[in-house]
Design an enzyme around this catalytic site. Sequence first.
Site, PDB file in Angstrom:
ATOM      1  N   TYR A   1     -16.811  17.799  47.738  1.00 18.05           N
ATOM      2  CA  TYR A   1     -17.659  17.104  48.574  1.00 18.05           C
ATOM      3  C   TYR A   1     -17.977  15.755  49.095  1.00 18.05           C
ATOM      4  CZ  TYR A   1     -19.596  21.190  45.841  1.00 18.05           C
ATOM      5  OH  TYR A   1     -20.331  22.544  45.364  1.00 18.05           O
TER       6      TYR A   1
ATOM      7  N   THR B   1     -28.594  16.612  28.547  1.00 20.12           N
ATOM      8  CA  THR B   1     -27.245  15.764  30.283  1.00 20.12           C
ATOM      9  C   THR B   1     -27.088  14.460  30.116  1.00 20.12           C
ATOM     10  OG1 THR B   1     -26.910  16.486  32.023  1.00 20.12           O
ATOM     11  CG2 THR B   1     -29.261  16.998  31.390  1.00 20.12           C
ATOM     12  N   ASP B   2     -27.033  14.383  30.449  1.00 19.69           N
ATOM     13  CA  ASP B   2     -26.389  12.805  30.909  1.00 19.69           C
ATOM     14  C   ASP B   2     -27.206  11.918  32.312  1.00 19.69           C
ATOM     15  OD1 ASP B   2     -25.001  13.638  32.776  1.00 19.69           O
ATOM     16  OD2 ASP B   2     -22.642  12.067  32.098  1.00 19.69           O
ATOM     17  N   GLU B   3     -27.772  13.495  32.984  1.00 21.50           N
ATOM     18  CA  GLU B   3     -28.258  13.440  34.200  1.00 21.50           C
ATOM     19  C   GLU B   3     -29.644  13.018  34.586  1.00 21.50           C
ATOM     20  OE1 GLU B   3     -27.851  17.499  37.090  1.00 21.50           O
ATOM     21  OE2 GLU B   3     -25.549  16.599  36.262  1.00 21.50           O
TER      22      GLU B   3
ATOM     23  N   PHE C   1     -20.696  28.607  28.382  1.00 23.40           N
ATOM     24  CA  PHE C   1     -19.508  27.906  28.271  1.00 23.40           C
ATOM     25  C   PHE C   1     -19.397  26.599  26.504  1.00 23.40           C
ATOM     26  CE2 PHE C   1     -17.801  23.054  30.143  1.00 23.40           C
ATOM     27  CZ  PHE C   1     -17.204  23.271  29.544  1.00 23.40           C
TER      28      PHE C   1
ATOM     29  N   TYR D   1     -32.481  20.433  38.374  1.00 23.53           N
ATOM     30  CA  TYR D   1     -31.644  20.786  37.961  1.00 23.53           C
ATOM     31  C   TYR D   1     -31.348  20.020  37.149  1.00 23.53           C
ATOM     32  CZ  TYR D   1     -28.147  21.095  34.147  1.00 23.53           C
ATOM     33  OH  TYR D   1     -27.348  20.589  32.346  1.00 23.53           O
TER      34      TYR D   1
ATOM     35  N   LYS E   1     -34.061  19.238  32.966  1.00 22.37           N
ATOM     36  CA  LYS E   1     -33.592  19.046  31.741  1.00 22.37           C
ATOM     37  C   LYS E   1     -34.206  18.029  31.625  1.00 22.37           C
ATOM     38  CE  LYS E   1     -30.650  20.346  29.769  1.00 22.37           C
ATOM     39  NZ  LYS E   1     -30.298  21.692  28.650  1.00 22.37           N
TER      40      LYS E   1
HETATM   41  P1  NAD Z   1     -23.533  28.153  30.699  1.00 24.32           P
HETATM   42  O1  NAD Z   1     -24.092  28.218  32.473  1.00 24.32           O
HETATM   43  O2  NAD Z   1     -21.904  27.775  30.732  1.00 24.32           O
HETATM   44  O3  NAD Z   1     -23.904  28.786  29.572  1.00 24.32           O
HETATM   45  C1  NAD Z   1     -25.449  28.522  29.939  1.00 24.32           C
HETATM   46  C2  NAD Z   1     -25.719  30.054  29.437  1.00 24.32           C
HETATM   47  O4  NAD Z   1     -27.828  30.272  28.624  1.00 24.32           O
HETATM   48  C3  NAD Z   1     -25.407  31.108  28.946  1.00 24.32           C
HETATM   49  O5  NAD Z   1     -24.532  32.080  28.500  1.00 24.32           O
HETATM   50  C4  NAD Z   1     -26.312  31.866  29.736  1.00 24.32           C
HETATM   51  O6  NAD Z   1     -26.613  33.062  29.638  1.00 24.32           O
HETATM   52  C5  NAD Z   1     -28.316  30.997  29.396  1.00 24.32           C
HETATM   53  N1  NAD Z   1     -29.310  31.612  29.719  1.00 24.32           N
HETATM   54  C6  NAD Z   1     -29.512  30.841  30.992  1.00 24.32           C
HETATM   55  N2  NAD Z   1     -30.554  30.897  30.720  1.00 24.32           N
HETATM   56  C7  NAD Z   1     -31.393  32.138  29.132  1.00 24.32           C
HETATM   57  C8  NAD Z   1     -32.670  32.108  29.212  1.00 24.32           C
HETATM   58  N3  NAD Z   1     -33.936  32.260  29.749  1.00 24.32           N
HETATM   59  N4  NAD Z   1     -32.784  32.641  27.509  1.00 24.32           N
HETATM   60  C9  NAD Z   1     -31.605  32.620  26.803  1.00 24.32           C
HETATM   61  N5  NAD Z   1     -30.489  32.705  27.425  1.00 24.32           N
HETATM   62  C10 NAD Z   1     -30.008  32.171  28.436  1.00 24.32           C
HETATM   63  O7  NAD Z   1     -23.747  26.114  30.722  1.00 24.32           O
HETATM   64  P2  NAD Z   1     -22.986  25.524  29.698  1.00 24.32           P
HETATM   65  O8  NAD Z   1     -22.087  24.849  30.662  1.00 24.32           O
HETATM   66  O9  NAD Z   1     -22.639  25.768  28.379  1.00 24.32           O
HETATM   67  O10 NAD Z   1     -24.753  24.450  29.051  1.00 24.32           O
HETATM   68  C11 NAD Z   1     -25.166  24.186  28.450  1.00 24.32           C
HETATM   69  C12 NAD Z   1     -26.286  23.927  28.053  1.00 24.32           C
HETATM   70  O11 NAD Z   1     -26.074  22.115  27.759  1.00 24.32           O
HETATM   71  C13 NAD Z   1     -27.404  22.892  28.591  1.00 24.32           C
HETATM   72  O12 NAD Z   1     -28.779  22.768  27.870  1.00 24.32           O
HETATM   73  C14 NAD Z   1     -26.767  21.938  29.767  1.00 24.32           C
HETATM   74  O13 NAD Z   1     -27.842  22.144  29.947  1.00 24.32           O
HETATM   75  C15 NAD Z   1     -26.121  20.974  28.896  1.00 24.32           C
HETATM   76  N6  NAD Z   1     -24.742  20.443  29.308  1.00 24.32           N
HETATM   77  C16 NAD Z   1     -23.664  20.771  29.998  1.00 24.32           C
HETATM   78  C17 NAD Z   1     -22.947  19.639  30.055  1.00 24.32           C
HETATM   79  C18 NAD Z   1     -21.793  20.419  31.191  1.00 24.32           C
HETATM   80  O14 NAD Z   1     -21.229  19.210  31.248  1.00 24.32           O
HETATM   81  N7  NAD Z   1     -21.784  21.737  31.199  1.00 24.32           N
HETATM   82  C19 NAD Z   1     -23.187  18.530  30.413  1.00 24.32           C
HETATM   83  C20 NAD Z   1     -24.086  18.261  28.759  1.00 24.32           C
HETATM   84  C21 NAD Z   1     -24.647  19.199  28.696  1.00 24.32           C
HETATM   85  O1  DAU Z   2     -23.208  15.221  33.950  1.00 27.04           O
HETATM   86  C1  DAU Z   2     -23.750  16.674  32.178  1.00 27.04           C
HETATM   87  C2  DAU Z   2     -23.981  17.693  34.175  1.00 27.04           C
HETATM   88  O2  DAU Z   2     -22.189  17.579  34.625  1.00 27.04           O
HETATM   89  C3  DAU Z   2     -24.483  18.664  32.828  1.00 27.04           C
HETATM   90  O3  DAU Z   2     -25.514  18.381  33.139  1.00 27.04           O
HETATM   91  C4  DAU Z   2     -24.416  20.252  34.463  1.00 27.04           C
HETATM   92  O4  DAU Z   2     -24.954  20.662  33.685  1.00 27.04           O
HETATM   93  C5  DAU Z   2     -22.974  20.690  34.875  1.00 27.04           C
HETATM   94  O5  DAU Z   2     -23.089  21.179  35.472  1.00 27.04           O
HETATM   95  C6  DAU Z   2     -22.101  18.866  35.687  1.00 27.04           C
HETATM   96  O6  DAU Z   2     -23.354  18.488  36.797  1.00 27.04           O
HETATM   97  P1  DAU Z   2     -22.346  18.328  37.727  1.00 27.04           P
HETATM   98  O7  DAU Z   2     -23.381  18.408  39.058  1.00 27.04           O
HETATM   99  O8  DAU Z   2     -22.064  16.731  37.543  1.00 27.04           O
HETATM  100  O9  DAU Z   2     -21.038  19.397  38.282  1.00 27.04           O
HETATM  101  P2  DAU Z   2     -20.183  19.891  38.885  1.00 27.04           P
HETATM  102  O10 DAU Z   2     -19.137  20.857  38.554  1.00 27.04           O
HETATM  103  O11 DAU Z   2     -20.770  20.807  39.515  1.00 27.04           O
HETATM  104  O12 DAU Z   2     -19.731  18.669  39.513  1.00 27.04           O
HETATM  105  C7  DAU Z   2     -18.752  17.432  39.758  1.00 27.04           C
HETATM  106  C8  DAU Z   2     -18.953  16.521  40.579  1.00 27.04           C
HETATM  107  O13 DAU Z   2     -17.469  17.330  41.526  1.00 27.04           O
HETATM  108  C9  DAU Z   2     -19.639  16.173  41.003  1.00 27.04           C
HETATM  109  O14 DAU Z   2     -19.968  14.865  41.814  1.00 27.04           O
HETATM  110  C10 DAU Z   2     -19.763  17.011  42.511  1.00 27.04           C
HETATM  111  C11 DAU Z   2     -18.338  17.691  42.765  1.00 27.04           C
HETATM  112  N1  DAU Z   2     -18.023  18.404  43.192  1.00 27.04           N
HETATM  113  C12 DAU Z   2     -18.110  19.937  42.548  1.00 27.04           C
HETATM  114  C13 DAU Z   2     -17.865  21.092  43.255  1.00 27.04           C
HETATM  115  C14 DAU Z   2     -18.327  22.311  42.497  1.00 27.04           C
HETATM  116  C15 DAU Z   2     -17.079  18.584  44.302  1.00 27.04           C
HETATM  117  O15 DAU Z   2     -16.259  17.912  44.833  1.00 27.04           O
HETATM  118  N2  DAU Z   2     -16.665  19.828  44.797  1.00 27.04           N
HETATM  119  C16 DAU Z   2     -17.035  21.019  44.178  1.00 27.04           C
HETATM  120  O16 DAU Z   2     -16.381  22.682  44.705  1.00 27.04           O
END
Ligand code: NAD
Ligand code: DAU
Length: 351
Positions: free
Chosen positions: A224, A140-142, A31, A167, A171
Amino acid sequence: MGNLPGRGDGPAVNSAYDDPVQILVTGGAGFIGSNFVHHLVANTDAYVTVLDKLTYASSEASLRGLPEDRVRLVVGDIADAAVVEPLVAESDAVVHYAAESHNDNSLSDPAPFVQTNIVGTFVLLEAVRRHDVRFHHVSTDEVYGDLDLDDLKRFTEDTPYQPSSPYSASKAGSDHLVRAWVRSFGVRATISNCSNNYGPWQHVEKFIPRQITEVIEGRRPRVYGDGLNVRDWIHTDDHSSAVWAILSHGRIGETYLIGADGEKSNVDVVRAILRHFGRPEDDIEWVTDRAGHDRRYAIESGKLRSELGWEPKYQDFDKGLAATIAWYQENAAWWSPMKHETEAKYAAKGQ
Ligand code: NAD
Ligand code: DAU
């Protein structure tokens, strides 16, 4: 490279870059990583290699339309040193997005989180150490745990680490490895910790796309617990511009928090989605809470803004959300095939 923004006019620009820049983007079919690849192609002259294992979370379609002479995809595992070594050797910089990224999955099966997020990062760090390659670690901020709802505090670069889930612990572990490799081996690395991203191409397991697609399919959004948990939303385009600012201008060894002042409770986000579709705002399915569910995340991004001049483009969440909803409405062919399986997994857990 011709158009590194601000090259030469900011502090500690990565002057090691020479034309043309070759950037390895791990997780570039995911993503956020794919958004960054598009950002590089649109805003720089860089050549990009994507290294991605193509897990369930990836989408090759997110890379479609990019110029073949500038972007190539290598399918492989970041934890496989034989794959990583030659790719790092030919790169000027590595931007590391690859990860297992979903908290709920880490609760049901933590093993791949430790393997990819910790061991995979270790393998990359050893390769950039050997070849003295610039490294940016996307985190991530987590890692900071959570804040109380009635607390005025936000996370800063000095907030102590206190991760809650497998997770976020994995990280946090990877962040610590990066810092140790900077200090012990002089690796030229930076770290960014970003808040919750939203935008096109996000897997339907995640909160916003799950709720949008539930409503499109005529069901109720599924929230949730009490729905009061707060997340600090940022559009993924803004995450990409911030990572580029750090890669091109950031000071080696530093951490930058990325956030766009987008705090919202989950129930408020769901109400905004329901309003958009003209559905009653209380048309919500309340489901089993996530174990150990973090209460609130909030980012203070002053360092990034004042030091690197970064500003988010998406200041209006409702506008960004409307564009994201439109994208999911227009791209059902992309998300429909993964929707059924994703919902079956949630249903088994009462969510
Ligand atoms: P995502 O799950 O959409 O994508 C992860 C990608 O990494 C996928 O394309 C997957 O195929 C690839 N991948 C997984 N394991 C692998 C491996 N062993 N070798 C090579 N490729 C591999 O994740 P995202 O939401 O795009 O997050 C990307 C990065 O940003 C992550 O490091 C995540 O911790 C960080 N991040 C995400 C968010 C968020 O809100 N989604 C926020 C802050 C930081
Ligand atoms: O803060 C950064 C993080 O944000 C990233 O590091 C992670 O990769 C990313 O997945 C995200 O983590 P969250 O756990 O915050 O995101 P998620 O989309 O899973 O959930 C967002 C909030 O919504 C959380 O409080 C859980 C809640 N939730 C989630 C789902 C899937 C619901 O209430 N209902 C749902 O169906």
